[in-house]
Design a protein around this motif. Structure first.
Motif, PDB file in Angstrom:
ATOM      1  N   ASP A   1      40.412  30.905  44.071  1.00  0.00           N
ATOM      2  CA  ASP A   1      39.072  30.792  44.642  1.00  0.00           C
ATOM      3  C   ASP A   1      38.027  31.115  43.575  1.00  0.00           C
ATOM      4  OD1 ASP A   1      37.195  30.345  46.592  1.00  0.00           O
ATOM      5  OD2 ASP A   1      37.687  32.112  47.805  1.00  0.00           O
ATOM      6  N   THR A   2      36.792  30.789  43.866  1.00  0.00           N
ATOM      7  CA  THR A   2      35.694  31.133  42.967  1.00  0.00           C
ATOM      8  C   THR A   2      35.321  32.601  43.181  1.00  0.00           C
ATOM      9  OG1 THR A   2      34.068  30.430  44.606  1.00  0.00           O
ATOM     10  CG2 THR A   2      34.765  28.786  42.979  1.00  0.00           C
ATOM     11  N   THR A   3      34.618  33.163  42.232  1.00  0.00           N
ATOM     12  CA  THR A   3      34.131  34.537  42.369  1.00  0.00           C
ATOM     13  C   THR A   3      32.997  34.560  43.380  1.00  0.00           C
ATOM     14  OG1 THR A   3      34.744  35.024  40.093  1.00  0.00           O
ATOM     15  CG2 THR A   3      33.159  36.499  41.128  1.00  0.00           C
ATOM     16  N   LYS A   4      33.084  35.501  44.316  1.00  0.00           N
ATOM     17  CA  LYS A   4      32.066  35.629  45.359  1.00  0.00           C
ATOM     18  C   LYS A   4      31.429  36.998  45.273  1.00  0.00           C
ATOM     19  CE  LYS A   4      34.218  32.342  48.355  1.00  0.00           C
ATOM     20  NZ  LYS A   4      35.235  32.083  49.279  1.00  0.00           N
TER      21      LYS A   4
ATOM     22  N   GLN B   1      35.466  43.074  41.005  1.00  0.00           N
ATOM     23  CA  GLN B   1      34.550  43.472  39.939  1.00  0.00           C
ATOM     24  C   GLN B   1      34.904  42.805  38.610  1.00  0.00           C
ATOM     25  OE1 GLN B   1      32.362  44.214  42.048  1.00  0.00           O
ATOM     26  NE2 GLN B   1      31.615  46.156  41.232  1.00  0.00           N
ATOM     27  N   ASP B   2      35.112  43.566  37.548  1.00  0.00           N
ATOM     28  CA  ASP B   2      35.370  42.978  36.232  1.00  0.00           C
ATOM     29  C   ASP B   2      36.741  42.321  36.133  1.00  0.00           C
ATOM     30  OD1 ASP B   2      36.529  45.531  36.427  1.00  0.00           O
ATOM     31  OD2 ASP B   2      36.518  45.807  34.255  1.00  0.00           O
ATOM     32  N   LYS B   3      37.638  42.578  37.063  1.00  0.00           N
ATOM     33  CA  LYS B   3      38.975  41.972  37.053  1.00  0.00           C
ATOM     34  C   LYS B   3      38.941  40.507  37.502  1.00  0.00           C
ATOM     35  CE  LYS B   3      40.952  45.832  35.886  1.00  0.00           C
ATOM     36  NZ  LYS B   3      41.317  46.077  34.525  1.00  0.00           N
TER      37      LYS B   3
ATOM     38  N   GLY C   1      44.916  42.910  42.799  1.00  0.00           N
ATOM     39  CA  GLY C   1      45.489  42.659  41.487  1.00  0.00           C
ATOM     40  C   GLY C   1      44.700  43.355  40.399  1.00  0.00           C
ATOM     41  N   TRP C   2      45.413  43.812  39.375  1.00  0.00           N
ATOM     42  CA  TRP C   2      44.724  44.449  38.249  1.00  0.00           C
ATOM     43  C   TRP C   2      45.185  43.907  36.903  1.00  0.00           C
ATOM     44  CZ3 TRP C   2      47.865  47.469  35.081  1.00  0.00           C
ATOM     45  CH2 TRP C   2      49.074  47.887  35.628  1.00  0.00           C
ATOM     46  N   ARG C   3      46.260  43.107  36.901  1.00  0.00           N
ATOM     47  CA  ARG C   3      46.712  42.449  35.674  1.00  0.00           C
ATOM     48  C   ARG C   3      47.487  41.200  36.070  1.00  0.00           C
ATOM     49  NH1 ARG C   3      49.878  46.068  31.586  1.00  0.00           N
ATOM     50  NH2 ARG C   3      51.268  46.254  33.369  1.00  0.00           N
TER      51      ARG C   3
ATOM     52  N   PHE D   1      28.855  43.588  44.826  1.00  0.00           N
ATOM     53  CA  PHE D   1      30.315  43.684  44.759  1.00  0.00           C
ATOM     54  C   PHE D   1      30.902  42.288  44.590  1.00  0.00           C
ATOM     55  CE2 PHE D   1      34.523  43.735  46.765  1.00  0.00           C
ATOM     56  CZ  PHE D   1      35.115  44.783  46.078  1.00  0.00           C
ATOM     57  N   LYS D   2      31.752  42.099  43.565  1.00  0.00           N
ATOM     58  CA  LYS D   2      32.356  40.794  43.298  1.00  0.00           C
ATOM     59  C   LYS D   2      33.832  40.816  43.657  1.00  0.00           C
ATOM     60  CE  LYS D   2      31.470  40.430  38.974  1.00  0.00           C
ATOM     61  NZ  LYS D   2      31.309  39.954  37.602  1.00  0.00           N
ATOM     62  N   LYS D   3      34.329  39.683  44.195  1.00  0.00           N
ATOM     63  CA  LYS D   3      35.755  39.548  44.486  1.00  0.00           C
ATOM     64  C   LYS D   3      36.175  38.104  44.250  1.00  0.00           C
ATOM     65  CE  LYS D   3      35.766  38.434  49.389  1.00  0.00           C
ATOM     66  NZ  LYS D   3      36.476  38.668  50.620  1.00  0.00           N
ATOM     67  N   ARG D   4      37.455  37.952  43.926  1.00  0.00           N
ATOM     68  CA  ARG D   4      38.022  36.622  43.703  1.00  0.00           C
ATOM     69  C   ARG D   4      39.461  36.632  44.180  1.00  0.00           C
ATOM     70  NH1 ARG D   4      37.984  33.425  37.912  1.00  0.00           N
ATOM     71  NH2 ARG D   4      38.510  31.373  38.747  1.00  0.00           N
ATOM     72  N   ASP D   5      39.814  35.649  45.013  1.00  0.00           N
ATOM     73  CA  ASP D   5      41.143  35.586  45.605  1.00  0.00           C
ATOM     74  C   ASP D   5      42.015  34.567  44.898  1.00  0.00           C
ATOM     75  OD1 ASP D   5      40.325  37.428  47.523  1.00  0.00           O
ATOM     76  OD2 ASP D   5      39.840  35.893  49.011  1.00  0.00           O
ATOM     77  N   VAL D   6      43.303  34.847  44.862  1.00  0.00           N
ATOM     78  CA  VAL D   6      44.313  33.916  44.365  1.00  0.00           C
ATOM     79  C   VAL D   6      45.485  33.996  45.337  1.00  0.00           C
ATOM     80  CG1 VAL D   6      45.357  35.628  42.811  1.00  0.00           C
ATOM     81  CG2 VAL D   6      45.701  33.217  42.358  1.00  0.00           C
ATOM     82  N   VAL D   7      46.113  32.862  45.602  1.00  0.00           N
ATOM     83  CA  VAL D   7      47.289  32.828  46.478  1.00  0.00           C
ATOM     84  C   VAL D   7      48.494  32.464  45.622  1.00  0.00           C
ATOM     85  CG1 VAL D   7      48.396  31.724  48.461  1.00  0.00           C
ATOM     86  CG2 VAL D   7      45.947  32.219  48.518  1.00  0.00           C
ATOM     87  N   ILE D   8      49.532  33.275  45.723  1.00  0.00           N
ATOM     88  CA  ILE D   8      50.777  33.085  44.982  1.00  0.00           C
ATOM     89  C   ILE D   8      51.871  32.715  45.980  1.00  0.00           C
ATOM     90  CG2 ILE D   8      52.499  34.229  43.517  1.00  0.00           C
ATOM     91  CD1 ILE D   8      49.720  33.908  42.248  1.00  0.00           C
TER      92      ILE D   8
END
Length: 125
Positions: A11-14, A44-46, A85-87, A21-28
């Motif tokens: 997903d895009t950063t929202k 945030q910065d991640k 997620g952090w890495r 506050f920033k968040k971005r989702d990914v589906v695995i």
């Protein structure tokens, strides 16, 4: 903890709320008998960690489980869980296993010399 699989969606950063506050989702999608579609959230910065990745890539994501409590307007307490997620890193394609070279025929080896018991037992103990 970690989750591995192929990226199904990024997903895009929202930006959420007035605090920035920033968040971005990914589906695995996991690779197992019954594949699971796991939503992982980067904050945030991640969020920028996902920039170099594309749908279909095999990845490993290091995660933390997060939980929070919220009291709704009716006074009921509700609980939420998030996989954060952090890495993230690309999984290396498994290298084909090298086969051992074929064993030469027995005729190509010299016969072993015959030893007597006295010659063979030269250990000091």
């Amino acid at each position: 903890m970690e989750v591995t699989g192929k990226i199904k969606m990024i997903d895009t950063t929202k930006e959420v709320g007035s605090s920035g506050f920033k968040k971005r989702d990914v589906v695995i999608t996991t690779d197992e008998q019954y594949p699971q579609h796991i939503l992982v959230q980067f904050v945030q910065d991640k969020c920028d960690l996902l920039n170099g990745f594309a749908v279909g890539e095999a990845v490993k994501i290091d995660i933390n489980l997060r939980g929070r409590e919220w009291v709704n307007p009716q006074g009921e307490t509700v609980y939420f869980n998030t996989i954060q997620g952090w890495r993230i890193g690309k999984l290396q394609a498994e290298a084909p296993q090298q086969q051992a070279p074929p064993m030469p025929a027995a005729q190509t080896f010299e016969p072993a010399p015959s030893f007597t018991e006295e010659e063979h037992d030269d250990l000091p103990f």
